[in-house]
Design an enzyme around this catalytic site. Structure first.
Site, PDB file in Angstrom:
ATOM      1  N   ASP A 141      -4.993   0.167   6.406  1.00 22.24           N
ATOM      2  CA  ASP A 141      -5.695  -0.138   7.658  1.00 22.24           C
ATOM      3  C   ASP A 141      -6.810   0.867   7.925  1.00 22.24           C
ATOM      4  OD1 ASP A 141      -3.608  -1.856   7.644  1.00 22.24           O
ATOM      5  OD2 ASP A 141      -2.608  -1.058   9.411  1.00 22.24           O
TER       6      ASP A 141
ATOM      7  N   SER B 257      -4.587  -4.238  13.347  1.00 18.16           N
ATOM      8  CA  SER B 257      -4.805  -2.801  13.271  1.00 18.16           C
ATOM      9  C   SER B 257      -5.673  -2.198  14.347  1.00 18.16           C
ATOM     10  CB  SER B 257      -5.424  -2.449  11.935  1.00 18.16           C
ATOM     11  OG  SER B 257      -4.406  -2.147  11.087  1.00 18.16           O
ATOM     12  N   SER B 258      -5.308  -2.446  15.576  1.00 19.94           N
ATOM     13  CA  SER B 258      -6.018  -1.790  16.670  1.00 19.94           C
ATOM     14  C   SER B 258      -5.816  -0.277  16.587  1.00 19.94           C
ATOM     15  CB  SER B 258      -5.515  -2.313  18.009  1.00 19.94           C
ATOM     16  OG  SER B 258      -4.109  -2.284  18.029  1.00 19.94           O
TER      17      SER B 258
ATOM     18  N   GLU C   6      -0.499   8.426  12.239  1.00 25.74           N
ATOM     19  CA  GLU C   6       0.603   7.460  12.394  1.00 25.74           C
ATOM     20  C   GLU C   6       1.930   8.089  11.974  1.00 25.74           C
ATOM     21  OE1 GLU C   6       0.469   4.151  13.312  1.00 25.74           O
ATOM     22  OE2 GLU C   6      -1.694   3.843  13.351  1.00 25.74           O
TER      23      GLU C   6
ATOM     24  N   ASP D 111       0.807  -1.235   0.000  1.00 27.80           N
ATOM     25  CA  ASP D 111       0.000   0.000   0.000  1.00 27.80           C
ATOM     26  C   ASP D 111       0.833   1.275   0.000  1.00 27.80           C
ATOM     27  OD1 ASP D 111       0.771  -0.292   2.663  1.00 27.80           O
ATOM     28  OD2 ASP D 111      -1.204   0.172   3.483  1.00 27.80           O
TER      29      ASP D 111
END
Ligand code: GLA
Length: 383
Positions: A170, A124-125, A158, A36
């Site tokens: 995500d 992917s919390s 992020e 990605d």
């Protein structure tokens, strides 16, 4: 956690107010890993595990947040220097900051949240947390930010507040997920299709090694840099159309082999091959050909282990157990460096495979892997 449970927690912490409740899921990814940020394809789906948050505007310019799972509080404002020290609070702060950077007006709020996405398992919390707040604030404050931008707000959080130079998969999956469907996303054009996913006769199951390696985020960022260097070398070698590795062929990569490091070559080879595997899987899924899907999953595992070097001993072990057991497809899922394998298993092999994997893993590592059946559900929403 249910709406009622998070409301109860909110009331205990912040009094008898009437908050709104929002939820966002974690994700699985069938195939297309580390693609990605290379302009290529991914194949995720949102899952039945995620974050739930009760939120109420508090009329101040501060956030008061409570992380129920950790029993921790944090309080912060919206200026860059207000960065909270709690790791989890940085995600909420980051989302607010990224909204502000895009011209959105945020307002103080009280919030309690909890989740059931296993931490560090590659589901992917963190995206679930970002998407919950991006979606909620957009809705509560009528910011009219479109869904792609909500995903980008999570991604930028992020990048800028957590230090992981992740791709968009995500956050995209967490926002756009749809019950019973996987999504094939072209990360270069951001075009995507929903694929109904109901593999008759098969189950998707995750086996969690419960291993989480240190320095995973710096190793992740290093992979990304390798890919960017390789793409640039190809571009500069008379291929002006190659912007991302997605645009490159193996021939073009081989032509620059001597001018890049061996490591960068291996990383790029994996990405170019993985891009082809996603095409193959899309075609196979349309024909209901799960044997091909499974074969590509094993190839992905091999590439992630030997070329991209994001697997680990425990994941390789689970992959071997799957193969020996005749499981249709198996591979490390997500960023890697620990976490889960995703397994495509025939119904009739399911019970014996799980039993076998638990037994063999325990004999070797002293504890059983955790088992999660994959249930594909909706993305971010108000409850
Ligand atoms: C992490 C990142 C994603 C993606 C995967 C690997 O989950 O957040 O953007 O790169 O790793 O496919």
């Amino acid at each position: 956690m249910t709406k009622e449970q998070i409301l109860k927690i909110f009331h205990e912490k912040f009094g008898d107010e009437k908050p709104e409740v929002y939820a966002s899921p974690g994700r699985i990814n069938l195939i297309g890993e580390h693609t990605d940020y290379n302009g290529s394809f991914v194949f995720p789906g949102a899952i039945d595990k995620g974050m739930v948050a009760a939120i109420r505007l508090n009329g101040t310019d501060k956030v008061r947040a409570y992380a129920a799972d950790l029993d921790e509080h944090s309080e912060f404002g919206f200026n860059e220097e207000d960065l909270p020290k709690e790791g989890w609070a940085k995600y909420i702060f980051g989302v607010c900051r990224e909204i502000i950077k895009r011209g959105g007006k945020v307002a103080g709020f009280d919030t309690a949240f909890a989740g059931d996405v296993p931490l560090g398992a590659g589901m992917s919390s963190s995206a679930a947390l970002e998407s919950t707040y991006a979606y909620a604030l957009n809705d509560m404050l009528n910011l009219e930010i479109d869904k792609f931008e909500l995903a980008r707000i999570g991604q930028s959080t992020e990048h800028n507040y957590v230090g992981v130079k992740c791709g968009i998969m995500d956050q995209f999956a967490s926002i756009f997920g749809k019950e019973g469907h996987l999504m094939r996303l072209d990360t270069k054009t951001m075009e995507f299709d929903y694929f109904p996913f109901d593999p008759k006769g098969y189950k998707l199951v995750l086996l969690d090694t419960v291993v989480k390696h240190e320095l995973a985020s710096s190793a992740y960022n290093k992979r990304r840099e390798s890919c960017e260097r390789a793409a640039k070398a190809i571009h500069d070698n008379g291929n002006p159309d190659v912007q991302f590795l997605r645009d490159a062929t193996m021939e073009q990569l081989d032509a620059v082999k001597d001018s890049i490091s061996e490591e960068d070559y291996m990383r790029a080879k994996y990405v170019i091959e993985e891009t082809q595997r996603v095409y193959d899987v899309s075609e196979a899924l349309e024909k209901g050909d799960y044997e091909t899907v499974g074969a590509r999953m094993y190839e992905t595992h091999h590439g992630m282990s030997k070329l991209y070097e994001v697997s680990c001993e425990e994941l390789d072990f689970l992959n071997d157990v799957a193969r020996e057991h005749g499981v249709t497809g198996s591979r490390v899922m997500g960023g890697g460096f620990g976490g889960c394998t995703i397994n495509l298993v025939k119904d009739e092999l399911y019970d014996s495979f799980i039993e076998d994997a638990k037994k063999q893993f325990k004999e070797k590592y002293g504890h059983e892997p955790k088992v999660y059946d994959v249930v594909i559900k909706d993305g971010a929403r108000k409850l």
